[in-house]
Design an enzyme around this catalytic site. Structure first.
Site, PDB file in Angstrom:
ATOM      1  N   LYS A 118       0.876  -1.185   0.000  1.00 31.59           N
ATOM      2  CA  LYS A 118       0.000   0.000   0.000  1.00 31.59           C
ATOM      3  C   LYS A 118       0.898   1.215   0.000  1.00 31.59           C
ATOM      4  CE  LYS A 118      -4.420   0.685   0.015  1.00 31.59           C
ATOM      5  NZ  LYS A 118      -5.500  -0.252  -0.339  1.00 31.59           N
ATOM      6  N   ASP A 158      -6.893   4.019  -4.816  1.00 33.66           N
ATOM      7  CA  ASP A 158      -7.568   3.811  -3.532  1.00 33.66           C
ATOM      8  C   ASP A 158      -8.275   5.147  -3.251  1.00 33.66           C
ATOM      9  OD1 ASP A 158      -7.583   1.685  -1.183  1.00 33.66           O
ATOM     10  OD2 ASP A 158      -7.414   3.601  -0.199  1.00 33.66           O
TER      11      ASP A 158
HETATM   12  N1  GLU Z   1      -7.181  -0.098  -3.275  1.00 38.36           N
HETATM   13  C1  GLU Z   1      -7.854  -1.300  -3.622  1.00 38.36           C
HETATM   14  C2  GLU Z   1      -7.861  -2.252  -2.449  1.00 38.36           C
HETATM   15  O1  GLU Z   1      -7.935  -1.804  -1.307  1.00 38.36           O
HETATM   16  C3  GLU Z   1      -7.362  -1.907  -4.922  1.00 38.36           C
HETATM   17  C4  GLU Z   1      -5.903  -2.202  -4.990  1.00 38.36           C
HETATM   18  C5  GLU Z   1      -5.416  -2.698  -6.368  1.00 38.36           C
HETATM   19  O2  GLU Z   1      -6.197  -2.762  -7.281  1.00 38.36           O
HETATM   20  O3  GLU Z   1      -4.224  -2.982  -6.439  1.00 38.36           O
HETATM   21  O4  GLU Z   1      -7.848  -3.446  -2.577  1.00 38.36           O
END
Ligand code: GLU
Length: 441
Positions: A118, A158
């Protein structure tokens, strides 16, 4: 937990996320002395590495602004680091560590080979112009590009990062890295490597999961009233699919209050959510101003004050408290599927479970988003583009597999499914086994 609390006393979200997982897996962990010998838990709760960097950019008034940027590469046991970027004023290392930790388990559930990561920044998109957003994204990528790659670490969106931001980030990545592999980032536009249905995938996947959960409990989504928090990308996809499945969305919300829609949200309102997101005003009242005859705005209230059958938190962590849970249950709510990451406070989850409310955690319910990012990576790696039907069929299959895994690991002696335990144990077993097999690294 005691050791982690002493080490990171101020990292409340991170400690909360770890505590929930450790409580769920305790029994299973104790049945595997080989995990204990390899100190799997001690290793799994710490990120592999964290990059922290300064992001300096110039705003529209010509003033120099400085933000902090981060990338937390949490765990690579089952694949390259994968997870979104969050731009929000409240972003801290604790928030991104909790999200990276959750992502590791979530990605393990998707059936695809992706590790967890993240990243993001304390940059606040609220009130920023398009040019400011572009300059910020470029300055952010100036620091990040060296840490990522299509087989190494693949960011995505996100909160505060949608297709516009992904475009600016990717444009700058190419210029700096001189690498033209589209697989370095997901959530791209449809003409430059994006996957059909990726924008809808988190919301659609959440509704598919809800459908399977209700079917398991002998219930049907058709005709139910749903309250949704937020009005961003996830809430948008959830509204679209809820309508398609014959449910009625009676509320959406924002930081300013709740917008009640007694007769249910309409396709025009769902389209208008996109306009609200693009405006960067972060106000749900705009929906009530646009559709005054069909809606009622109440300042300072949450979506959980509206009478509904199913609650779908789609906004932010800890957005649903124990008091909110009690209000929902008193108003007749019988199901809550967490779509935001860690959307429910621990007290709310316990309240739902004690009162026999069907509940499933974010890492299972919202995994369709990152799963479709995984499908985008596959298309990019093979230089092809699948049809909407192909992507949707795969998303369906993945959400069903996640539901099956929850049932396999979460079915209790009384026959009921504990989805929190099921999701945590299923994700843990996959990551722990991979770590064990790869030795002490
Ligand atoms: N932010 C999204 C999540 O919390 C998607 C992350 C992604 O597609 O890599 O899973």
């Amino acid at each position: 937990m005691a050791r982690l609390q002493a080490k990171y006393p101020n990292e409340t979200e991170y400690l909360q996320a770890v505590q929930e997982v450790l409580e769920s897996i305790e029994e299973v962990y104790n049945q595997h002395p080989e995990f204990e010998r390899a100190k799997i838990v001690e290793r799994m709760v710490e990120p592999d590495r964290i990059f922290t960097f300064r992001v300096t950019w110039v705003d529209d008034r010509g003033e120099v602004q400085t933000n902090l940027g981060y990338r937390v590469q949490f765990n690579s046991a089952i694949g390259p680091y994968k997870g979104g970027l969050r731009f929000h004023r409240a972003v801290t290392p604790s928030m991104l560590k909790f999200l990276g930790f959750e992502q590791t388990f979530k990605n393990a559930l998707t059936t695809l080979p992706m590790g967890g990561a993240k990243g993001g920044s304390d940059f606040d998109p609220k009130g920023k112009s398009n040019e400011e957003i572009m300059r910020f994204c470029q300055a952010f990528m100036l620091e990040l590009w060296n840490c990522i790659g299509p087989d190494q670490d693949i960011p995505a969106g996100d909160v505060g990062v949608g297709s516009r931001e992904i475009g600016y980030l990717y444009g700058m990545y190419k210029k700096l890295a001189r690498q033209y592999n589209t697989g370095v980032i997901t959530g791209k536009g449809m003409t430059w490597g994006g996957s059909i249905l990726r924008p809808e995938a988190t919301g659609y996947g959440a509704l598919y999961f809800t459908h399977y959960l209700l079917a398991e409990a002998g219930k049907d989504i058709r005709g139910s009233r749903i309250a949704i928090s937020g009005f961003g990308n996830v809430a948008w996809g959830a509204c679209k699919k809820a309508l398609e499945l014959g449910a009625k969305v009676v509320a959406i919300s924002g930081p300013d209050g709740v917008c009640e829609i007694p007769d249910g949200i309409t396709p025009e309102m769902i389209d208008y959510m996109l306009v609200m997101r693009a405006s960067n005003r972060d106000r749900v009242e705009d929906m009530a101003l646009k559709f005054p005859d069909k809606t009622r705005f109440t300042a300072g209230k949450k979506a959980w004050s509206v009478k509904c059958d199913i609650a779908l938190p789609c906004a932010f962590q800890n957005e649903l408290s124990e008091e909110d849970a009690a209000e929902l249950v008193a108003n007749g709510t019988w199901c809550c599927c967490e779509v935001s990451n860690m959307g429910c406070q621990p007290g709310a989850i316990h309240y739902f479970q004690q009162h026999g409310i069907l509940f499933a955690p974010g890492k299972a319910v919202n995994a369709g988003g990152v799963a479709t990012s995984g499908l985008e990576m596959t298309q990019n790696a093979s230089h092809i583009s699948w049809s909407g039907k192909e992507v949707d069929d795969k998303l369906h299959y993945i959400m069903k597999s996640i539901h099956d895994a929850c049932v396999k690991y979460g079915t209790q002696p009384d026959g009921k499914v504990d989805y929190v335990k099921g999701a945590n144990i299923a994700g843990f077993m996959k990551v722990a086994t991979a770590m064990l097999e790869q030795g002490t690294v």
